[in-house]
Scaffold this motif. Structure first.
Motif: not given
Length: 332
Positions: A279-292
């Protein structure tokens, strides 16, 4: 004695410095939320099995496809797994399949619909027993025949998800080669890929694929969808760093090799949370910021095509808002 004391002090300093570095690495900010040029509305989403296994009113299907079209989704993976031990798919409604496809063609004509097939690999110790035995040639042949039948129904190809496939598995590659022939030209062979690692992990071959195995898979398929979740990473920064590395390394390596395979990065939007999915780690925000962040190091992104949301039935309005903000925001 003085030398021993000096060495002891140096060792303490080194340990403190190392701990400080690891703490910084685990929590320091990664990436940014500025607009970017990488989204081209070539994204994907996994759909639950109900869409192909029972009848749905036409307005309900129309609403689904209108939503996907508006969200920049180019690939839909409706669930029809798993194969049984003989290599056959479970019973599904062919009339509903045809109605689903007809509605998709009318409402979202550019959408590519790839049935999501596969299953849990037999012999892998989980609570649920597996049904897919990759070493069984007869079962693989029946799986290929089932896939061909789906293509004959009018689908744009198939999306294969067998889990877990250990790094270097040759029988899996044999299955992909047979599927490539059966799916045929002009149709898409897409696969869910185990998370990548810089090197093979001999003691955990089911956890990650090495760069060499990614290249071997990419030589056969049209599309690789990286399941960049269930990593067990403990902090948001570490997860962003991992996704950044995965996007950059896989897309960059395949682009450099001249591969025609397209890469999509899986983005988690699901619960429940646990040790592997925090929880709070594998979130859409974190994944998408990492992709970019990863794509910024590749310029135009190489072979990278888009992101894939896992899954449509767990993506709430907050998740869609994060997807719109961090991925679909365009540079002016």
């Amino acid at each position: 004695m003085r030398r021993a004391a000096l060495l002891a002090r140096l060792a303490v300093i080194a340990l403190v410095a190392g701990a400080a570095f690891l703490l910084y690495f685990a929590h320091a900010p990664v990436g940014d939320t500025a607009p970017h040029p990488f989204n081209h509305d070539r994204n994907a989403v996994w759909l639950e099995h109900r869409w192909l296994e029972r009848r749905h009113p036409e307005p309900e299907m129309e609403a689904l496809f209108a939503k996907l079209r508006a969200r920049g989704v180019a690939y839909a993976f409706p669930h029809v797994i798993p194969f049984d031990a003989s290599g056959q798919l479970p019973r599904h409604d062919r009339e509903q399949m045809r109605a689903f496809l007809a509605t998709a063609r009318r409402v979202a004509p550019d959408l590519r619909v790839l049935p999501w097939i596969g299953g849990l690999r037999k012999g892998y110790k989980r609570q649920r027993p597996g049904t897919v035995e990759l070493g069984d040639l007869s079962q693989r042949q029946r799986m290929v025949a089932e896939a061909r039948g789906l293509v004959d129904e009018g689908f744009d190809g198939v999306h294969l998800n067998v889990e877990p496939v250990n790094d270097g598995n040759d029988e899996y590659l044999a299955l992909l080669r047979a599927l490539r022939t059966a799916v045929g030209p002009g149709r898409i062979l897409s696969v869910s890929a185990i998370r990548p690692a810089p090197v093979g992990l001999p003691r955990a071959p089911n956890f990650a694929w090495s760069p060499g195995y990614y290249a071997r898979v990419a030589s056969t398929v049209d599309q690789i969808v990286i399941m960049a979740y269930d990593t067990a990473l403990p902090t948001a920064s570490l997860y962003r760093r991992y996704v950044r590395w995965a996007a950059r390394s896989v897309a960059g390596a395949l682009d450099a090799s001249g591969s025609d395979a397209r890469v999509l990065m899986g983005v988690p939007t699901y619960e429940p949370f646990g040790f592997m999915h925090r929880r709070g780690v594998e979130t859409p925000e974190n994944a998408l910021v990492g992709v970019v962040a990863g794509l910024r190091g590749l310029g135009a992104g190489g072979t990278f095509e888009g992101v894939a949301l896992y899954a449509e039935w767990t993506t709430d309005e907050a998740d869609w808002a994060a997807y719109e903000r961090y991925w679909r925001t365009r540079m002016e």
